[in-house]
Write a protein that holds these residues in place. Structure first.
Motif, PDB file in Angstrom:
ATOM      1  N   PRO A   1       0.814  -1.228   0.000  1.00  0.00           N
ATOM      2  CA  PRO A   1       0.000   0.000   0.000  1.00  0.00           C
ATOM      3  C   PRO A   1       0.843   1.270   0.000  1.00  0.00           C
ATOM      4  O   PRO A   1       0.517   2.233  -0.702  1.00  0.00           O
ATOM      5  CB  PRO A   1      -0.815  -0.102   1.284  1.00  0.00           C
ATOM      6  N   PHE A   2       1.943   1.275   0.751  1.00  0.00           N
ATOM      7  CA  PHE A   2       2.789   2.468   0.799  1.00  0.00           C
ATOM      8  C   PHE A   2       3.530   2.685  -0.518  1.00  0.00           C
ATOM      9  O   PHE A   2       3.706   3.816  -0.959  1.00  0.00           O
ATOM     10  CB  PHE A   2       3.780   2.372   1.959  1.00  0.00           C
ATOM     11  N   ALA A   3       3.957   1.598  -1.154  1.00  0.00           N
ATOM     12  CA  ALA A   3       4.639   1.715  -2.444  1.00  0.00           C
ATOM     13  C   ALA A   3       3.683   2.238  -3.513  1.00  0.00           C
ATOM     14  O   ALA A   3       4.038   3.116  -4.305  1.00  0.00           O
ATOM     15  CB  ALA A   3       5.211   0.362  -2.857  1.00  0.00           C
ATOM     16  N   VAL A   4       2.478   1.714  -3.534  1.00  0.00           N
ATOM     17  CA  VAL A   4       1.488   2.167  -4.519  1.00  0.00           C
ATOM     18  C   VAL A   4       1.123   3.628  -4.274  1.00  0.00           C
ATOM     19  O   VAL A   4       1.035   4.426  -5.207  1.00  0.00           O
ATOM     20  CB  VAL A   4       0.224   1.268  -4.479  1.00  0.00           C
ATOM     21  N   LEU A   5       0.948   3.993  -3.029  1.00  0.00           N
ATOM     22  CA  LEU A   5       0.603   5.367  -2.684  1.00  0.00           C
ATOM     23  C   LEU A   5       1.708   6.327  -3.110  1.00  0.00           C
ATOM     24  O   LEU A   5       1.437   7.380  -3.699  1.00  0.00           O
ATOM     25  CB  LEU A   5       0.342   5.473  -1.184  1.00  0.00           C
ATOM     26  N   SER A   6       2.945   5.969  -2.848  1.00  0.00           N
ATOM     27  CA  SER A   6       4.054   6.860  -3.203  1.00  0.00           C
ATOM     28  C   SER A   6       4.201   6.998  -4.718  1.00  0.00           C
ATOM     29  O   SER A   6       4.583   8.065  -5.205  1.00  0.00           O
ATOM     30  CB  SER A   6       5.362   6.375  -2.590  1.00  0.00           C
ATOM     31  N   GLN A   7       3.880   5.954  -5.472  1.00  0.00           N
ATOM     32  CA  GLN A   7       3.966   6.047  -6.929  1.00  0.00           C
ATOM     33  C   GLN A   7       2.907   6.955  -7.516  1.00  0.00           C
ATOM     34  O   GLN A   7       3.062   7.462  -8.613  1.00  0.00           O
ATOM     35  CB  GLN A   7       3.865   4.662  -7.559  1.00  0.00           C
TER      36      GLN A   7
ATOM     37  N   GLY B   1       9.998  -1.066  11.589  1.00  0.00           N
ATOM     38  CA  GLY B   1      10.833  -1.607  10.523  1.00  0.00           C
ATOM     39  C   GLY B   1      10.660  -0.908   9.192  1.00  0.00           C
ATOM     40  O   GLY B   1      10.360   0.283   9.105  1.00  0.00           O
ATOM     41  N   VAL B   2      10.835  -1.680   8.128  1.00  0.00           N
ATOM     42  CA  VAL B   2      10.828  -1.148   6.772  1.00  0.00           C
ATOM     43  C   VAL B   2       9.465  -0.572   6.391  1.00  0.00           C
ATOM     44  O   VAL B   2       9.384   0.429   5.684  1.00  0.00           O
ATOM     45  CB  VAL B   2      11.256  -2.251   5.767  1.00  0.00           C
ATOM     46  N   VAL B   3       8.400  -1.162   6.888  1.00  0.00           N
ATOM     47  CA  VAL B   3       7.059  -0.652   6.582  1.00  0.00           C
ATOM     48  C   VAL B   3       6.914   0.772   7.117  1.00  0.00           C
ATOM     49  O   VAL B   3       6.392   1.660   6.439  1.00  0.00           O
ATOM     50  CB  VAL B   3       5.966  -1.577   7.173  1.00  0.00           C
ATOM     51  N   GLY B   4       7.419   1.030   8.294  1.00  0.00           N
ATOM     52  CA  GLY B   4       7.369   2.369   8.865  1.00  0.00           C
ATOM     53  C   GLY B   4       8.224   3.355   8.094  1.00  0.00           C
ATOM     54  O   GLY B   4       7.858   4.521   7.932  1.00  0.00           O
ATOM     55  N   VAL B   5       9.370   2.890   7.602  1.00  0.00           N
ATOM     56  CA  VAL B   5      10.234   3.753   6.803  1.00  0.00           C
ATOM     57  C   VAL B   5       9.525   4.143   5.509  1.00  0.00           C
ATOM     58  O   VAL B   5       9.574   5.297   5.075  1.00  0.00           O
ATOM     59  CB  VAL B   5      11.595   3.070   6.521  1.00  0.00           C
ATOM     60  N   TRP B   6       8.839   3.194   4.879  1.00  0.00           N
ATOM     61  CA  TRP B   6       8.070   3.513   3.663  1.00  0.00           C
ATOM     62  C   TRP B   6       6.945   4.491   3.976  1.00  0.00           C
ATOM     63  O   TRP B   6       6.650   5.388   3.183  1.00  0.00           O
ATOM     64  CB  TRP B   6       7.500   2.234   3.044  1.00  0.00           C
ATOM     65  N   ALA B   7       6.321   4.343   5.125  1.00  0.00           N
ATOM     66  CA  ALA B   7       5.275   5.290   5.519  1.00  0.00           C
ATOM     67  C   ALA B   7       5.866   6.692   5.673  1.00  0.00           C
ATOM     68  O   ALA B   7       5.263   7.682   5.248  1.00  0.00           O
ATOM     69  CB  ALA B   7       4.617   4.834   6.818  1.00  0.00           C
ATOM     70  N   CYS B   8       7.058   6.779   6.240  1.00  0.00           N
ATOM     71  CA  CYS B   8       7.715   8.076   6.391  1.00  0.00           C
ATOM     72  C   CYS B   8       8.127   8.671   5.049  1.00  0.00           C
ATOM     73  O   CYS B   8       8.119   9.889   4.879  1.00  0.00           O
ATOM     74  CB  CYS B   8       8.924   7.947   7.310  1.00  0.00           C
TER      75      CYS B   8
END
Length: 105
Positions: free
Chosen positions: A4-10, A56-63
């Motif tokens: 979800p975070f990757a799709v949102l950022s794209q 972890g990494v999920v939080g970094v993607w959220a940031c």
């Protein structure tokens, strides 16, 4: 999950990057340091929270999404010339005339 975070950022990363370029092209770049400082501070606060919660990494993607979103919001709030340009672009039927800032030789 990272998806979800990757799709949102794209979806809005290109808009933030284009906003940077359009503002520089229009000669409206005095607000860029303010936007970057605000984005950094909000991201740093988010990363501190992520670290304290062991996300972890999920939080970094959220940031990363926070960073991009604050850059885009900063452009839309602080750049009058960008807002004017975007309005003209979406009006349709009119030819866009860019105001080009003079370049010092």
């Amino acid at each position: 999950s990272l998806v979800p975070f990757a799709v949102l950022s794209q979806s809005y990363c290109p808009m933030a990057t284009l906003s940077d370029g359009v503002c520089i092209g229009l000669g409206s770049f005095s607000h860029l340091p303010i936007i970057m400082a605000g984005s950094f501070l909000s991201t740093a606060a988010g990363l501190a929270f992520v670290s304290s919660q062991n996300m972890g990494v999920v939080g970094v993607w959220a940031c990363m999404n926070i960073f991009i979103a604050t850059r885009l919001a900063g452009h839309l709030l602080m750049s009058k010339r960008l807002r004017k340009y975007v309005k003209k672009a979406f009006r349709g039927g009119e030819t866009l005339k860019m105001e080009v800032a003079p370049i010092a030789a």
